[in-house]
Design an enzyme around this catalytic site. Structure first.
Site, PDB file in Angstrom:
ATOM      1  CB  ALA A 241      32.621  41.727  42.706  1.00 56.95           C
ATOM      2  CG  HIS A 242      35.426  41.922  38.549  1.00 50.44           C
ATOM      3  ND1 HIS A 242      36.695  42.403  38.347  1.00 50.44           N
ATOM      4  CD2 HIS A 242      35.562  40.923  39.449  1.00 50.44           C
ATOM      5  CE1 HIS A 242      37.546  41.716  39.093  1.00 50.44           C
ATOM      6  NE2 HIS A 242      36.879  40.824  39.765  1.00 50.44           N
TER       7      HIS A 242
END
Length: 356
Positions: A241-242
């Site tokens: 994920a980010h």
């Protein structure tokens, strides 16, 4: 396709090993011990495989000096300290590689892109504005490279890959089919029962010698970049994920999911189907066994596990019932019961000593 034939002594030189036997024996491939033929070479990965090696029809074996003493059925060897490493090196010798260079006629490349002369760009590849692609890089068919992406030297980008979000990719990176690098991270602000999308303004930075499997998602950061440091290897079907940062030489197996803004240290191993919560830190040299769920920081190196090992179904049901019963008892009550039992045991021991 015609097989590549290489002499035993030449293969030994490539792995800094010692050839024993027919130095000029021609070999055209690697094979497992049970399947190897007289024109192939196999490796012996430990003493437990000595019996299989004795029975093997391989033309030559990669072994340690100690192993050779137990292999009287064979005459041709490459002697090395680490047969498995030697095998890994020789796989590159017999690997089928994309040797074609040039740009296919169906590729669409923006005039502002800087493309090295010795790359290969396959059919229906789309390359956007101000893209940079380094020397000897291969980009397979129907891949999309968005504006301002940079790809280094000696990279391999497989078919149907999307690289976006102004990602920066260093040298010798391999990205396999259907993976997305730099896609939009999963960021939303809840307000009055609705999810408000947060535009992802960061990017992705990938170091040298990184390998990313097929069907992976490496999301760009919300503000700061998502970072994969040098030597990271990632299996298929992995979600990163980010704003995640993964340290050097960490290995992540299939079906792992790493939530946003988590930092994973160097030389870690995440076995299959591990889940890692967001906004936590995992230090260097940590191993997570399969299907582990990490919900807090790991500050000490070591091996960690969670979940329950496989049980026969009826035993598993009884175990779950007992766990639920245990969960219903307050911890303080359990501690008091244990203390009471300990006091009783000590009293009995004292009585027995007096009787003696």
């Amino acid at each position: 396709m015609k097989s590549k034939q290489i002499q035993l002594d030449e293969l030994a030189q490539l792995v800094q090993g010692e050839p024993i036997g027919q130095n000029h024996l021609l070999l055209d491939g690697l094979a497992s011990l049970p399947q190897a033929k007289a024109h192939q070479i196999a490796f012996v990965n430990g003493d437990k495989h000595i019996e299989d090696a004795q029975a093997s029809q391989a033309g030559a074996l990669i072994v340690t000096a100690a192993m050779r003493e137990h292999l009287s059925n064979h005459q041709n060897f490459i002697i090395v300290d680490n047969p498995y490493l030697a095998f890994a090196i020789l796989t590159h010798v017999f690997e089928s590689k994309v040797t074609q260079r040039g740009i296919e006629s169906t590729a669409q490349i923006d005039p502002s892109a800087l493309i090295a002369d010795d790359v290969y760009i396959g059919h229906y590849v789309v390359i956007g504005k101000n893209v940079v692609i380094g020397a000897n890089t291969v980009i397979q068919s129907q891949t999309k490279i968005d504006d301002h992406v940079e790809i280094g030297k000696d990279c391999f980008i497989d078919s149907h890959v999307t690289i976006t979000g102004e990602a920066k990719i260093a040298d010798r990176v391999r990205i396999h089919a259907n993976t997305v690098v730099g896609g939009e991270g999963f960021g939303f602000a809840p307000y009055q029962g609705k999810w408000n999308r947060i535009a992802q303004l960061g990017s992705v930075r990938i170091g040298h010698d990184v390998r990313i499997g097929s069907n992976c998602s490496i999301d760009r950061g919300a503000l700061d970049d998502t970072i994969l440091e040098n030597g990271v290897i990632i299996d298929n079907l992995v979600q990163i994920a980010h704003n995640v940062r993964v340290g050097e030489n960490t290995a992540i197996a299939a079906k792992c999911g790493i939530a946003g803004s988590t930092t994973i240290g160097k030389n870690c191993i995440l076995a299959g189907a591990c889940g890692v919560s967001g906004h936590i830190s995992i230090t260097d040299n940590v191993t997570l066994t399969g299907m582990s769920m990490v919900t807090g920081n790991i500050l000490e190196p070591g091996t960690y596990s969670s979940g329950m090992g496989l049980l026969e179904n009826s035993k598993w049901k009884r175990t779950v019932v007992r766990l639920r019963q245990l969960a219903d008892v307050p911890l303080t009550k359990l501690v008091k019961q244990i203390d009471h039992m300990q006091a009783q045991i000590e009293s009995i021991e004292s009585t027995l000593k007096l009787r003696k």
